[in-house]
Scaffold this active site. Structure first.
Site, PDB file in Angstrom:
ATOM      1  N   MET A   1       0.790  -1.265   0.074  1.00 14.33           N
ATOM      2  CA  MET A   1      -0.149  -0.061   0.437  1.00 14.33           C
ATOM      3  C   MET A   1       0.687   1.208  -0.519  1.00 14.33           C
ATOM      4  SD  MET A   1      -1.569   0.071   4.014  1.00 14.33           S
ATOM      5  CE  MET A   1      -0.263  -0.273   5.432  1.00 14.33           C
ATOM      6  N   HIS A   2       0.514   2.116  -0.595  1.00  9.28           N
ATOM      7  CA  HIS A   2       1.313   3.365  -0.421  1.00  9.28           C
ATOM      8  C   HIS A   2      -0.193   4.475  -0.780  1.00  9.28           C
ATOM      9  CE1 HIS A   2       0.517   2.358  -5.027  1.00  9.28           C
ATOM     10  NE2 HIS A   2       0.896   3.512  -5.330  1.00  9.28           N
ATOM     11  N   ARG A   3      -1.071   4.780  -1.513  1.00  2.70           N
ATOM     12  CA  ARG A   3      -1.994   5.526  -2.513  1.00  2.70           C
ATOM     13  C   ARG A   3      -1.350   7.192  -0.584  1.00  2.70           C
ATOM     14  NH1 ARG A   3      -3.584   6.045  -7.182  1.00  2.70           N
ATOM     15  NH2 ARG A   3      -3.883   4.257  -8.051  1.00  2.70           N
TER      16      ARG A   3
END
Length: 265
Positions: free
Chosen positions: A205-207
């Protein structure tokens, strides 16, 4: 036909790889050029993917690097305009929803070069996301909209896009998955991590909307704890996400999760 395909961030590489292979085999396509904007610019975030995806080195590397959204978009536009002016392509192909996608679409459109957008029509409904703005604007100016799923068709039609611009083609990420499935099975990473095939989970995850606030990141951490309580969980962590865990003082709690295997991506 001469085609320039634009890559800027890692997901773009996975989408351009099968397209580039197809272009090389397609009669009538005389040249397939790859322009890497350098939006993701360090070795772990770009070069290694050209090697693993068996892509040739990009024909042009713009080296724009990291900056604010406006600065990055402007740098890509300025550098890409020189490429288009020299190469005179018949088509510019962009993928996904990063700043490079919009920037190169704008340049090509203003220079009267047709633009094809792969993964057109995807929407989150949240205009606070920079990616959502990139999607909307790119789909407005691209002549050819290649859609991965029925929702994309519905979204485009709701925005008044004519049927003759929409093409339901499926998801090129699946093409990459199929192409590399055998190679992935030979890596030995499952054995190296002491995992049992089909009995583990993988996540990343990175958004910004997910990780850039403490409340949201805490909820995700709670989900990680729950999943790791059921099966071993492999988490190749994006640098942005790692920094946020440190910033919100949640890194110790993350590192303490049993059955969680942390890595870098």
């Amino acid at each position: 036909m001469k085609i320039i395909s634009v890559v800027g961030a890692r997901p773009n590489f996975m989408k351009v790889a099968p397209l580039h292979r197809a272009f090389q085999e397609r009669e009538g396509i005389t040249e397939s050029l790859i322009v890497h904007t350098g939006q993701h610019y360090d070795e772990q975030m770009s070069d290694v993917f050209f090697e693993q995806l068996e892509l040739p080195r990009p024909d042009r590397y713009l080296g724009v690097g990291s900056a604010s959204h406006a600065q990055q978009t402007a740098r890509v536009m300025t550098a890409f305009e020189e490429v288009v002016d020299k190469e005179e392509p018949d088509l510019v192909l962009v993928v996904g929803d990063v700043n490079s996608t919009l920037a190169c679409s704008l340049v090509a459109t203003k220079m009267h070069i047709p633009v094809a957008h792969v993964e057109a029509g995807l929407r989150s409904g949240d205009r606070d996301m920079p990616e959502e703005v990139n999607r909307l604007l790119t789909d407005t100016i691209a002549e050819l909209l290649f859609v991965t799923e029925n929702d994309g068709i519905e979204n485009l039609k709701a925005e008044g896009v004519s049927d003759d611009r929409i093409f339901f083609v499926g998801n090129v990420m699946i093409d990459s998955l199929v192409f590399f499935r055998e190679k992935a099975a030979q890596t030995g990473v499952v054995r190296e991590l002491d995992l049992t095939p089909s009995q583990y989970a993988v996540m990343t995850m990175h958004r910004p909307s997910n990780v850039d606030n403490r409340e949201g990141l805490t909820r995700l951490l709670e989900t990680i704890e729950q999943i790791a309580g059921l099966v071993p969980l492999v988490f190749p962590m994006h640098p942005r996400t790692r920094n946020r865990f440190d910033e919100f003082e949640l890194a110790d709690r993350l590192n303490a999760v049993d059955n969680l295997i942390l890595g870098s991506c």
